[in-house]
Motif scaffolding. Structure first.
Motif, PDB file in Angstrom:
ATOM      1  N   TYR A 168       3.904 -13.325 -32.764  1.00 23.62           N
ATOM      2  CA  TYR A 168       4.689 -13.414 -31.548  1.00 23.62           C
ATOM      3  C   TYR A 168       5.404 -12.092 -31.311  1.00 23.62           C
ATOM      4  CZ  TYR A 168       9.484 -13.444 -30.046  1.00 23.62           C
ATOM      5  OH  TYR A 168      10.676 -13.044 -29.532  1.00 23.62           O
ATOM      6  N   LEU A 169       5.452 -11.688 -30.086  1.00 16.52           N
ATOM      7  CA  LEU A 169       6.171 -10.468 -29.758  1.00 16.52           C
ATOM      8  C   LEU A 169       6.667 -10.538 -28.325  1.00 16.52           C
ATOM      9  CD1 LEU A 169       6.704  -7.503 -30.964  1.00 16.52           C
ATOM     10  CD2 LEU A 169       4.826  -6.808 -29.488  1.00 16.52           C
ATOM     11  N   THR A 170       7.961 -10.372 -28.134  1.00 11.83           N
ATOM     12  CA  THR A 170       8.485 -10.113 -26.804  1.00 11.83           C
ATOM     13  C   THR A 170       8.655  -8.597 -26.744  1.00 11.83           C
ATOM     14  OG1 THR A 170       9.700 -12.184 -26.847  1.00 11.83           O
ATOM     15  CG2 THR A 170      10.377 -10.569 -25.206  1.00 11.83           C
ATOM     16  N   PRO A 171       8.047  -7.952 -25.728  1.00 15.28           N
ATOM     17  CA  PRO A 171       8.051  -6.482 -25.818  1.00 15.28           C
ATOM     18  C   PRO A 171       9.467  -5.924 -26.034  1.00 15.28           C
ATOM     19  CG  PRO A 171       6.605  -7.213 -24.067  1.00 15.28           C
ATOM     20  CD  PRO A 171       7.297  -8.436 -24.584  1.00 15.28           C
ATOM     21  N   PHE A 172       9.506  -4.925 -26.856  1.00 13.39           N
ATOM     22  CA  PHE A 172      10.732  -4.215 -27.207  1.00 13.39           C
ATOM     23  C   PHE A 172      11.572  -3.869 -25.978  1.00 13.39           C
ATOM     24  CE2 PHE A 172      12.487   0.139 -27.977  1.00 13.39           C
ATOM     25  CZ  PHE A 172      13.412  -0.185 -28.957  1.00 13.39           C
TER      26      PHE A 172
END
Lengths: 460, 460
Positions: free
Chosen positions: B370-374
């Motif tokens: 999972y990644l919410t953009p930086f």
């Protein structure tokens, strides 16, 4: 009458009595690994000593050791002739699971010309053959063609823990020109074999230590070395894809197979298809350029015997293991030295040591390889004696395994060892329903008697 | 007065009462893994539902699942404003070994401004902060700056077995613009962190089968493939000497770190020496060209978690093992797909399959990364809220581990996940003497209140 004709007649006439005596020997439950049979072991040792005395064997003694006794005896009146040291063991394997036996293990029974009893083949039956061969020579010729010494141990089935010390202490007394052992088998039914070499053994344990303790593979994974990966790298470095060992110098002292040996093995027409079937594999595996028999008899090995590390339960545990280890043994062939091989293994591991871990190496017991040269007169003579009785060419074989006591005799007494056995692989040594084909009892007695005559006349 | 000044005053004035209420919540021994606490779990769920109702939260329900209940509630009167889904868990870990606790795990105690109790930090303390932040906003402003929905589960500590199904079934009801979770920690004492990514997980077990059964290494060694060697060859083929994964295509979908991310990680001045000390290694290890933080946060892994085969007892057993196996898991990063990765692993193993053995592969559970953009406005806004209260730059971090439910929210609801936690790694989650630094309780309440205002005004 030739000496063989005389032996033939003698064995034929006395067969019934001989078997009765063998039954008596087999009835003694001389299981060396179980302390409740300690007295039985003594009974068996004394039985053998009595038999030797009845044969006019001299200086018979039942010698105490730290474990079970060694029986000794000698007859040294064949002046100018070689001395043969006859070795055998009077102890047997346990019998469980008892319910799988079709007859009582210590109540011998003959069915279909096979003698069923624990020890029938391994090794009481064959020890008994040595005694009866001596008896027959005395009875038919009034003397023996060679000098003989006898050494019988009661601890072979538990790894002969006390025999090397006994041999070392009694070096002088045991001095001889060769050792004759009947504790191996024919190559196949009807096809006799002289085993002229055995592989040695050496082993190490590799222990890998990474972090202080197992780590969470999410938090630390990618940042710290994994002990199992480090171990796998080392293990994979040992051999190439064909199993050829990559340890530098490993093969340097391996005595190459002679052309004669390769030819002899090839003529055995070993059935690789049957072997695949037996072990359940689709293909055999190993060093290229060597046949299966060559690889397992005359080439050294490096095998991982066990591996451990991390989580091995059901399902998944996302651990980054801190520890891993493997047990490794090498089967060695002449002229490899077990200590030298361990040093080479250590150097190899040092060279291939992965980053980020510590490696500890511990050593296991070692056993030297043994080989009496294929063309040694004693070996070739054994082949002739077999052939004379079995009427087929003798197989000259080596054993892939190790019989530590053979290497000890070789090392301590520096004598050629001749392994002339009469068992068959199908005879359930160590298992329920152990038996001995009486055909090979009958033939073997004659082979052994003939061999003593062969040796008497040999230049070696 | 700014909204923050109002919150400050409110929290200061009500601190005593708030802590008393939290004590009440912590006294409920809601251990999800032990069936004797089934009623306590219900009590905790009802306690939460009551609190929500007291806060004028609407449609509050305690929803049964196949396991422990899910608590739901909502307040949707901030017209035109975003909706935040607040997630937390009210279950806790078991407490054994009890004798290592300095005070009773379910009798909260404050010592040295730290609150000691099971669940103080993980996660009841942080769940309670969400409630009090909502209370404070209502009390100081009479309304909320955003719409909120609440979802509390009682099975996080046992792997959230029923939540994905609940979320799937209630997709509409749970729709929102972001999910806010407070179940992680600060980067370090005094240094807050927004965790904007987590690694996913996939795993396989490799089982190698050679011969029908273990073979005698003397008789067969050199002639038949050894299952452990075959396994070691496969394991060694997975990574190079630096740990870079050699599985074809493995890195193809890995989203590269942005320059901003690398700069941000580098500015954290991660103390590699302290880490070596902590885990007890002389050197760190891993893919070249990446820092430790980059490797553990933003790069995928392949780790053998366990290995087995042959003899692993004491001493030596000269067996040629017929079976060996390994458990392997990969931590994945966006945009790797767990199913694709398993397919690549299988292809790799097929390609590197050693001769003379059969290989079986079984799959473990999978979790997406999972990644919410930086640079997502919601992530950056969280950083600003932290910074406003803690007065230091916020760390933007990723987690090397996996929180399966985060990936589920991401997948099922397709929402950005914002992880704003207030724990510290030193606070003994899952261990005796779990505690929570009240300094972060106090500051965190303000951070959360501020964040709701931030989100209210955000374009995203």
């Amino acid at each position: 009458m030739s000496h063989l004709e005389k032996l033939d007649a003698y064995f034929a006439k006395n067969r019934e009595r001989h078997l009765e005596e063998l039954f008596e020997f087999l009835r003694i439950p001389s299981i060396s690994s179980l302390s409740e049979h300690k007295e039985d072991i003594k009974t068996a040792a004394n039985w053998l000593a009595d038999r030797l005395r009845k044969l006019n064997i001299e200086n018979v003694s039942v010698d105490e050791t730290a474990g079970h006794p060694v029986v000794y005896g000698e007859w040294l009146h064949a002046e100018g002739k070689p001395t043969i040291l006859l070795y055998g063991h009077y102890d047997v394997q346990p019998v469980d699971p008892l319910h799988l036996w079709d007859s009582e293990p210590f109540n011998p029974e003959i069915r279909d010309n096979k003698l069923y009893a624990r020890g029938a083949s391994d090794d009481k039956g064959q020890v008994f053959m040595h005694l009866k061969m001596i008896e027959a020579l005395f009875e038919t010729e009034g003397t023996l063609p060679v000098n003989v010494k006898f050494i019988y141990e009661g601890e072979e089935e538990i790894g002969s823990p006390n025999l090397p010390e006994y041999v070392e202490k009694n070096k002088e007394k045991l001095s001889a020109n060769l050792i004759l052992i009947s504790d191996t088998g024919l190559y196949a039914p009807g096809k006799p074999a002289v085993c002229y070499g055995l592989r040695g053994l050496t082993g190490i344990q590799i222990d890998i230590r990474g972090a202080k303790g197992d780590l969470h593979s999410g938090l630390y994974g990618g940042g710290v070395q994994n002990a199992i990966h480090a171990l796998a790298d080392i293990l994979a470095s040992f051999r190439d894809e064909h199993g050829t060992i990559q340890v530098e110098g490993f093969y340097d002292k391996v005595r190459p197979l002679t052309e004669e040996e390769r030819k002899a093995y090839s003529e055995l027409n070993f059935d690789e298809e049957a072997l695949k079937e037996e072990v359940g594999v689709n293909e055999l595996f190993g060093e290229q350029g060597y046949s299966y028999l060559e690889r397992t008899w005359a080439r050294p090995t490096l095998e991982v015997n066990g591996v451990f590390g991390g989580f091995s339960g059901e399902g998944i545990k996302t651990v980054l293991p801190a520890e891993a280890g493997a047990k490794i043994t090498c089967r060695l062939v002449p002229d490899q030295d077990p200590n030298e091989i361990v040093a080479l293994l250590k150097a190899h591991i040092e060279k291939h040591k992965p980053k980020g871990v510590n490696v500890t190496i511990s050593e296991f017991d070692k056993g030297a390889p043994y080989l009496t040269p294929f063309d040694h007169p004693l070996i070739q003579a054994a082949g002739r004696s077999y052939e004379r009785i079995y009427n087929v060419p003798t197989a000259f074989t080596r054993g892939g395994g190790s019989i530590p006591i053979v290497a000890s005799f070789d090392e301590i007494l520096s004598l050629p060892v001749v392994l002339m056995g009469f068992g068959l692989n199908s005879e359930n040594f160590h298992a329920p329903n152990e038996h001995f084909h009486l055909e090979n009892f009958d033939k073997g007695l004659r082979v052994l008697g003939d061999y003593l005559h062969e040796v008497a006349d040999l230049e070696f």
